[in-house]
Design a protein around this motif. Structure first.
Motif, PDB file in Angstrom:
ATOM      1  N   ASP A 174      60.018 -24.369   2.811  1.00  0.00           N
ATOM      2  CA  ASP A 174      59.807 -25.803   3.028  1.00  0.00           C
ATOM      3  C   ASP A 174      58.558 -26.072   3.866  1.00  0.00           C
ATOM      4  N   GLY A 175      57.524 -26.599   3.200  1.00  0.00           N
ATOM      5  CA  GLY A 175      56.277 -26.926   3.883  1.00  0.00           C
ATOM      6  C   GLY A 175      56.209 -28.376   4.322  1.00  0.00           C
ATOM      7  N   THR A 176      57.355 -29.008   4.468  1.00  0.00           N
ATOM      8  CA  THR A 176      57.533 -30.422   4.816  1.00  0.00           C
ATOM      9  C   THR A 176      57.072 -31.322   3.674  1.00  0.00           C
ATOM     10  N   ALA A 177      56.924 -32.610   3.942  1.00  0.00           N
ATOM     11  CA  ALA A 177      56.767 -33.612   2.876  1.00  0.00           C
ATOM     12  C   ALA A 177      55.676 -33.270   1.865  1.00  0.00           C
ATOM     13  N   ASP A 178      54.503 -32.896   2.358  1.00  0.00           N
ATOM     14  CA  ASP A 178      53.400 -32.622   1.425  1.00  0.00           C
ATOM     15  C   ASP A 178      53.140 -31.137   1.208  1.00  0.00           C
ATOM     16  N   GLY A 179      53.939 -30.290   1.834  1.00  0.00           N
ATOM     17  CA  GLY A 179      53.760 -28.844   1.678  1.00  0.00           C
ATOM     18  C   GLY A 179      52.635 -28.260   2.501  1.00  0.00           C
ATOM     19  N   LEU A 180      51.979 -29.080   3.317  1.00  0.00           N
ATOM     20  CA  LEU A 180      50.754 -28.647   3.997  1.00  0.00           C
ATOM     21  C   LEU A 180      50.897 -28.488   5.508  1.00  0.00           C
ATOM     22  N   CYS A 181      52.109 -28.587   6.019  1.00  0.00           N
ATOM     23  CA  CYS A 181      52.311 -28.579   7.471  1.00  0.00           C
ATOM     24  C   CYS A 181      51.633 -27.383   8.143  1.00  0.00           C
ATOM     25  N   PHE A 182      51.887 -26.189   7.665  1.00  0.00           N
ATOM     26  CA  PHE A 182      51.365 -24.988   8.323  1.00  0.00           C
ATOM     27  C   PHE A 182      49.852 -24.867   8.162  1.00  0.00           C
ATOM     28  N   TYR A 183      49.324 -25.325   7.030  1.00  0.00           N
ATOM     29  CA  TYR A 183      47.875 -25.292   6.827  1.00  0.00           C
ATOM     30  C   TYR A 183      47.174 -26.301   7.733  1.00  0.00           C
ATOM     31  N   ARG A 184      47.884 -27.333   8.102  1.00  0.00           N
ATOM     32  CA  ARG A 184      47.343 -28.369   8.977  1.00  0.00           C
ATOM     33  C   ARG A 184      47.363 -27.907  10.445  1.00  0.00           C
ATOM     34  N   GLU A 185      48.454 -27.215  10.816  1.00  0.00           N
ATOM     35  CA  GLU A 185      48.672 -26.882  12.227  1.00  0.00           C
ATOM     36  C   GLU A 185      48.062 -25.543  12.647  1.00  0.00           C
ATOM     37  N   ILE A 186      48.099 -24.547  11.786  1.00  0.00           N
ATOM     38  CA  ILE A 186      47.654 -23.208  12.186  1.00  0.00           C
ATOM     39  C   ILE A 186      46.157 -23.130  12.496  1.00  0.00           C
ATOM     40  N   PRO A 187      45.253 -23.675  11.657  1.00  0.00           N
ATOM     41  CA  PRO A 187      43.827 -23.481  11.929  1.00  0.00           C
ATOM     42  C   PRO A 187      43.367 -23.942  13.316  1.00  0.00           C
ATOM     43  N   PRO A 188      43.666 -25.165  13.760  1.00  0.00           N
ATOM     44  CA  PRO A 188      43.196 -25.540  15.098  1.00  0.00           C
ATOM     45  C   PRO A 188      43.908 -24.783  16.219  1.00  0.00           C
ATOM     46  N   LEU A 189      45.182 -24.437  16.024  1.00  0.00           N
ATOM     47  CA  LEU A 189      45.932 -23.748  17.069  1.00  0.00           C
ATOM     48  C   LEU A 189      45.502 -22.297  17.216  1.00  0.00           C
ATOM     49  N   ASP A 208      48.302 -25.378  -6.628  1.00  0.00           N
ATOM     50  CA  ASP A 208      47.607 -26.667  -6.685  1.00  0.00           C
ATOM     51  C   ASP A 208      47.163 -27.159  -5.304  1.00  0.00           C
ATOM     52  N   GLN A 209      47.086 -26.255  -4.337  1.00  0.00           N
ATOM     53  CA  GLN A 209      46.804 -26.669  -2.961  1.00  0.00           C
ATOM     54  C   GLN A 209      45.416 -26.296  -2.452  1.00  0.00           C
ATOM     55  N   ALA A 210      44.611 -25.658  -3.264  1.00  0.00           N
ATOM     56  CA  ALA A 210      43.330 -25.129  -2.791  1.00  0.00           C
ATOM     57  C   ALA A 210      42.444 -26.210  -2.181  1.00  0.00           C
ATOM     58  N   GLN A 211      42.285 -27.317  -2.872  1.00  0.00           N
ATOM     59  CA  GLN A 211      41.388 -28.367  -2.396  1.00  0.00           C
ATOM     60  C   GLN A 211      41.855 -28.913  -1.046  1.00  0.00           C
ATOM     61  N   SER A 212      43.138 -29.157  -0.912  1.00  0.00           N
ATOM     62  CA  SER A 212      43.675 -29.708   0.332  1.00  0.00           C
ATOM     63  C   SER A 212      43.530 -28.720   1.486  1.00  0.00           C
ATOM     64  N   VAL A 213      43.836 -27.447   1.242  1.00  0.00           N
ATOM     65  CA  VAL A 213      43.756 -26.440   2.304  1.00  0.00           C
ATOM     66  C   VAL A 213      42.302 -26.219   2.727  1.00  0.00           C
ATOM     67  N   CYS A 214      41.408 -26.198   1.771  1.00  0.00           N
ATOM     68  CA  CYS A 214      39.983 -26.055   2.100  1.00  0.00           C
ATOM     69  C   CYS A 214      39.511 -27.212   2.983  1.00  0.00           C
ATOM     70  N   ALA A 215      39.954 -28.410   2.671  1.00  0.00           N
ATOM     71  CA  ALA A 215      39.560 -29.581   3.468  1.00  0.00           C
ATOM     72  C   ALA A 215      40.103 -29.466   4.895  1.00  0.00           C
ATOM     73  N   LEU A 216      41.318 -28.977   5.046  1.00  0.00           N
ATOM     74  CA  LEU A 216      41.905 -28.826   6.378  1.00  0.00           C
ATOM     75  C   LEU A 216      41.167 -27.755   7.184  1.00  0.00           C
ATOM     76  N   LEU A 217      40.750 -26.689   6.540  1.00  0.00           N
ATOM     77  CA  LEU A 217      40.001 -25.637   7.223  1.00  0.00           C
ATOM     78  C   LEU A 217      38.623 -26.143   7.654  1.00  0.00           C
ATOM     79  N   LYS A 218      38.004 -26.923   6.793  1.00  0.00           N
ATOM     80  CA  LYS A 218      36.701 -27.503   7.145  1.00  0.00           C
ATOM     81  C   LYS A 218      36.847 -28.452   8.322  1.00  0.00           C
ATOM     82  N   GLU A 219      37.920 -29.230   8.320  1.00  0.00           N
ATOM     83  CA  GLU A 219      38.188 -30.163   9.415  1.00  0.00           C
ATOM     84  C   GLU A 219      38.395 -29.418  10.740  1.00  0.00           C
TER      85      GLU A 219
END
Length: 282
Positions: A212-227, A245-256
């Motif tokens: 379970d990656g929460t609502a959008d499936g991206l919780c860990f990709y959002r939280e791990i990089p800055p932490l 289907d998550q490559a674009q979203s994860v790449c954007a989070l890493l860039k952020e």
């Protein structure tokens, strides 16, 4: 007592009716694991008798399989990168797609002596322990929050790499003081919560915590990089397994999160599967 040639077709038909596409493969694995009868023995000695105890054991296992319990849980192990890892209820089953993450990480670490590597959301430990086996000079840290999964991670650590360090901890709440890492690797939960109920029956037997990656499936990709960025050395690697289907979203989070050299690699089925990025070397 019953002969193999008499009971095998009956058992095979049960698995096929339950929707098992590789019924013969599964049945042969169960026979070898629990009755010590290999496929070769089955074919060479079809008249071999099975004891009442063996029959009863296989009947129980087949009933559990018909109810959708994963074959891997019945066996108590599954192969990953050529090694058998202990698994069971409460831990995510290692998958071949995840081998791609390990393969790419090892390639990135090739020229780094005695690399320090953290495996976040380690589960069975298959990622970090494989790195430790392939790179005996590496210092590997395994981090997992689930007490059920930690049981299997400990077992696999004892089998494959007892020198690795295991933390039972939530990787979203801190880095356990780790610093100077050459690589942070993770196959985190990445399935959107709403999709869990529609997963394959076998997958629904696996722990929802690992899926379970929460609502959008991206919780860990959002939280791990800055932490975890500060735990990496300059130029250090952060590598994730992702949903197809998550490559674009994860790449954007890493860039952020100010990572550089972001790239996407496909699995052997041609799907986007791994995203790699590096901490700025400045």
């Amino acid at each position: 007592m019953s002969r193999i040639k008499d009971v095998y077709p009956i058992w095979l038909e049960r698995l096929r009716r339950a929707g098992m596409d590789a019924a013969d493969f599964e049945l042969d694995l169960l026979l070898e694991a629990f009755c010590f009868i290999s496929k070769k023995d089955r074919l060479l000695y079809p008249g071999r008798e099975l004891s009442a105890e063996q029959i009863e054991r296989l009947e129980r296992l087949l009933s559990r399989r018909e109810e959708g319990e994963p074959l891997q849980y019945l066996l108590g192990w599954w192969e990953f990168y050529g090694r058998r890892f202990r698994v069971g209820s409460g831990v995510l089953i290692p998958r071949q797609d995840t081998e791609r993450l390990v393969e790419l990480a090892l390639r990135e670490l090739e020229d780094i002596p005695s690399p320090q590597v953290a495996d976040l959301c380690a589960g069975s430990g298959c990622i970090g322990l494989t790195v430790a086996c392939e790179r005996p000079d590496a210092q590997v840290f395994l981090l997992e929050v689930s007490s059920q999964a930690v049981v299997y991670c400990k077992k696999n650590r004892e089998i494959w790499a007892p020198h690795c360090t295991l933390f039972q901890t939530d990787v979203l709440k801190g880095t356990q003081g780790l610093a100077g890492l050459d690589a942070v690797l993770s196959n985190p939960p990445y399935i959107p919560s709403a999709d869990l109920s529609s997963l394959q029956r076998e997958v629904r037997h696996e722990p929802s915590m690992a899926l379970d990656g929460t609502a959008d499936g991206l919780c860990f990709y959002r939280e791990i990089p800055p932490l975890w960025r500060d735990a990496l050395k300059p130029g250090g690697l952060l590598a994730f397994e992702i949903g197809y289907d998550q490559a674009q979203s994860v790449c954007a989070l890493l860039k952020e999160a100010c990572f550089e050299g972001i790239r996407v690699e496909k699995d052997y089925g041609g799907n986007d599967r791994v995203v790699l990025a590096h901490k700025s070397s400045q």
